[in-house]
Each structure stands twice: as structure tokens, then as C-alpha cells.
Design an enzyme around this catalytic site. Structure first.
Site, PDB file in Angstrom:
ATOM      1  N   HIS A 106      -1.749  63.737 -34.834  1.00 51.40           N
ATOM      2  CA  HIS A 106      -2.738  62.655 -34.750  1.00 51.40           C
ATOM      3  C   HIS A 106      -3.611  62.830 -33.503  1.00 51.40           C
ATOM      4  O   HIS A 106      -4.848  62.725 -33.577  1.00 51.40           O
ATOM      5  CB  HIS A 106      -2.009  61.311 -34.709  1.00 51.40           C
ATOM      6  CG  HIS A 106      -2.881  60.137 -34.402  1.00 51.40           C
ATOM      7  ND1 HIS A 106      -3.429  59.322 -35.378  1.00 51.40           N
ATOM      8  CD2 HIS A 106      -3.307  59.623 -33.214  1.00 51.40           C
ATOM      9  CE1 HIS A 106      -4.144  58.376 -34.811  1.00 51.40           C
ATOM     10  NE2 HIS A 106      -4.088  58.533 -33.495  1.00 51.40           N
ATOM     11  N   GLU A 107      -2.974  63.103 -32.371  1.00 56.45           N
ATOM     12  CA  GLU A 107      -3.733  63.265 -31.125  1.00 56.45           C
ATOM     13  C   GLU A 107      -4.596  64.526 -31.162  1.00 56.45           C
ATOM     14  O   GLU A 107      -5.739  64.520 -30.683  1.00 56.45           O
ATOM     15  CB  GLU A 107      -2.775  63.302 -29.924  1.00 56.45           C
ATOM     16  CG  GLU A 107      -1.932  62.053 -29.745  1.00 56.45           C
ATOM     17  CD  GLU A 107      -2.756  60.781 -29.640  1.00 56.45           C
ATOM     18  OE1 GLU A 107      -3.917  60.850 -29.200  1.00 56.45           O
ATOM     19  OE2 GLU A 107      -2.233  59.712 -30.013  1.00 56.45           O
TER      20      GLU A 107
ATOM     21  N   HIS B 267      -7.709  63.713 -32.907  1.00 52.95           N
ATOM     22  CA  HIS B 267      -8.713  63.086 -32.041  1.00 52.95           C
ATOM     23  C   HIS B 267      -9.520  64.151 -31.300  1.00 52.95           C
ATOM     24  O   HIS B 267     -10.753  64.072 -31.213  1.00 52.95           O
ATOM     25  CB  HIS B 267      -8.036  62.175 -31.013  1.00 52.95           C
ATOM     26  CG  HIS B 267      -7.724  60.799 -31.519  1.00 52.95           C
ATOM     27  ND1 HIS B 267      -8.674  59.991 -32.118  1.00 52.95           N
ATOM     28  CD2 HIS B 267      -6.573  60.073 -31.488  1.00 52.95           C
ATOM     29  CE1 HIS B 267      -8.111  58.834 -32.441  1.00 52.95           C
ATOM     30  NE2 HIS B 267      -6.840  58.861 -32.084  1.00 52.95           N
TER      31      HIS B 267
ATOM     32  N   GLU C  74      -9.458  55.936 -35.605  1.00 51.84           N
ATOM     33  CA  GLU C  74      -8.004  56.003 -35.766  1.00 51.84           C
ATOM     34  C   GLU C  74      -7.634  56.406 -37.192  1.00 51.84           C
ATOM     35  O   GLU C  74      -6.702  57.185 -37.404  1.00 51.84           O
ATOM     36  CB  GLU C  74      -7.364  54.666 -35.404  1.00 51.84           C
ATOM     37  CG  GLU C  74      -7.339  54.359 -33.921  1.00 51.84           C
ATOM     38  CD  GLU C  74      -6.634  55.423 -33.110  1.00 51.84           C
ATOM     39  OE1 GLU C  74      -5.576  55.915 -33.561  1.00 51.84           O
ATOM     40  OE2 GLU C  74      -7.144  55.784 -32.030  1.00 51.84           O
TER      41      GLU C  74
END
Length: 295
Positions: A147-148, A151, A224
């Protein structure tokens, strides 16, 4: 860098259009007729310079600030098998996402959280909390890391800073127009800028700032969902859903991450109603449902 240039060009275009639109609607003439001599084009440029300055400076020092405010310890030489696994996992995910290996760190916090920051997708920092490493399974930690990395690969830190710069510009611009209007038109001040200008400008900046924050946080919530999708692509949908479900179980725990970093964490807390409009993260239930619908 291309993303920054495109956003700056877009902002300048919006500034130009706004200036022309106000002139076409006779705003300059109305203000001049009431004793207000404003050069809207110059005011817009002034506000754009200062509106972007803060957000861009924050972006360029974001890694340093993150390390200082969270106490993140960078893993340069792994000392344990957990640190070795963490480095190898981030390296693998970064390679799959097509970005350079970011710095990897651990910050001392009991809550399960993680964040990514940095001014460039190839010069980033990814950090996880000690609590996340201790209580989450390897698959769940890998999904959080994915997930990071999502980003970083999406350039979210840069985009969010530039969106903030755009709204800063217009908050400053319209607050000063309101301040001049109140001072010159309502209070009929003819000598410089009176106290009414400063009071009205401050009040307008506070009100417009709240509205602008809603816009920025709306964008943050959208990113997100995109990072969850990227995490699902890198680590698998089931693993990403599992990590979010585990975060939901721990949602009652206090989040000790500094306010300046909460927008960059995977777990942003929980609020409903009007307060939800100022949240950087959508509800975990919505994120889980979005991944389930994605399949």
C-alpha cells in the site's frame, strides 16, 4: 519533476482565467468605484508564490521531518532477521512497482501504522511502526508495505502537496479581496489598510481554510483507494483486505503519529458526520468493500 511543472502550469492557467473572469464580470470596476484599488493579477501571482512556497518547502523536507517527528530509525544495515526481511520485501515490491528502492525505517509506536513520504518517487521513505511488525502476520505486513509503495509509485506525496498549494493560493487571494471589501466598502476606510482589513482577512482565511481543507482531504481519501488498489496488485487482494480488516480490529487504539504525518499513514483514525469531511482516510469498511467489489 514533470508532475511539479504540470501542476505549476495548471495553477498559473487557473490564476490567469480567474483574473480574466473577474475582470469580465466588472469586479475591478466595482471595487474601484468603491474606493478599492486592487490589481487582481498581481494579487493572484503574489498569493500563488506564497501559497505554493509553504507546501513545496514541506514536500522537500518531508523525509527529514518524518524522521524527526516520528523517531524513525533508518535500516542501513539489518541487525535482525525481521529487519532483513523488511528490506528484502520493500526491495521486491519496489522493483515490481518500477521505482527505486526507498529508505526503509521503523518508528517506535504501539499502534499498527505505516507511512510513505518523500519529494520524489525515486527518493522516498517507507516506515512501519514497531507495533505493526510485532502483531501483524508477514502477509499482512507485506500488504501494508505494498500500500505504501503504491503511494510512492503514484506520486501521491507530490500531488497532495501541489493540491495544497493550489488551495492555499485561492484562500489567500479571496481572503484579501474580502478584507479589502470590508475595509473600503463597508467601513469606508480611505487611508491605507485599516484594522477592519486585517480582522476580516484573518476571519476569511480561517473559514476558507476549513473549506479548502475539506477539498484537500477529499483528494487524500481518493488517493487511499488508489493505494489500496496498488497494494492489492502487488500483494494480492486477499492479503490487502486481510491487512485492512486487522487494522479495523485495532481501530480503537490511540494513534500517536504526529498530526503532520497522519495523512501519510495507512491508519488515519475514525470519525463520522461532518468531522469525516476533514479525515485524510476513508472508513476502513469502505476501503474493504471497494477491494471486494474490485475482486
Amino acid at each position: 519533476m514533470m508532475r511539479i511543472l504540470l501542476f505549476v502550469a495548471t495553477n498559473l492557467a487557473v490564476v490567469l482565467v480567474a483574473s480574466i473572469t473577474l475582470s469580465l464580470f466588472g469586479f475591478n470596476g466595482f471595487m474601484a468605484a468603491n474606493g478599492v484599488d486592487l490589481n487582481l493579477s498581481s494579487l493572484l501571482v503574489f498569493c500563488a508564490v506564497f501559497g505554493f512556497a509553504g507546501s513545496l518547502v514541506s514536500l522537500f523536507i518531508s523525509k527529514w521531518m518524518a524522521k524527526m517527528t516520528t523517531g524513525t530509525q533508518i535500516i542501513s544495515q539489518p541487525r535482525t532477521r525481521h529487519e532483513q526481511w523488511l528490506l528484502q520485501t520493500v526491495e521486491e515490491l519496489s522493483r515490481e512497482a518500477g521505482i527505486k528502492m526507498p529508505e526503509v525505517g521503523i518508528f517506535p509506536a504501539y499502534e499498527a501504522n505505516a507511512f510513505a513520504t518523500g519529494w520524489n518517487r525515486n527518493d522516498a521513505l517507507v516506515a512501519v511502526s514497531q507495533g505493526l511488525l510485532e502483531r501483524f502476520s508477514p502477509d499482512e505486513v507485506r500488504a501494508v508495505l505494498a500500500h505504501e509503495i503504491g503511494h510512492v509509485a503514484n506520486g501521491d506525496m507530490v500531488t497532495l502537496a501541489l493540491v495544497q498549494g493550489v488551495v492555499n493560493t485561492f484562500v489567500m487571494f479571496f481572503a484579501r479581496i474580502i478584507g479589502n471589501f470590508v475595509d473600503k466598502v463597508i467601513f469606508k476606510n480611505e487611508e491605507g489598510q485599516g484594522i477592519a482589513y486585517y480582522v476580516a482577512t484573518i476571519v476569511a482565511e480561517l473559514i476558507l481554510g476549513i473549506l479548502a481543507s475539506m477539498i484537500v482531504m477529499w483528494f487524500s481519501r481518493r488517493r487511499e483507494f488508489r493505494a489500496d488498489e496498488a497494494g492489492a496488485q502487488l500483494a494480492g487482494t486477499a492479503a490487502m483486505i486481510g491487512a485492512l480488516q486487522r487494522l479495523r480490529v485495532e481501530q480503537g487504539l490511540p494513534v500517536h503519529m504526529p498530526d503532520t504525518m497522519k495523512a501519510f499513514g495507512i491508519n488515519g483514525g475514525l470519525k463520522h458526520g461532518l468531522a469525516g469531511l476533514l479525515m485524510s482516510h476513508p472508513p476502513l469498511e469502505d476501503r474493504i468493500e471497494a477491494l471486494r467489489q474490485r475482486g
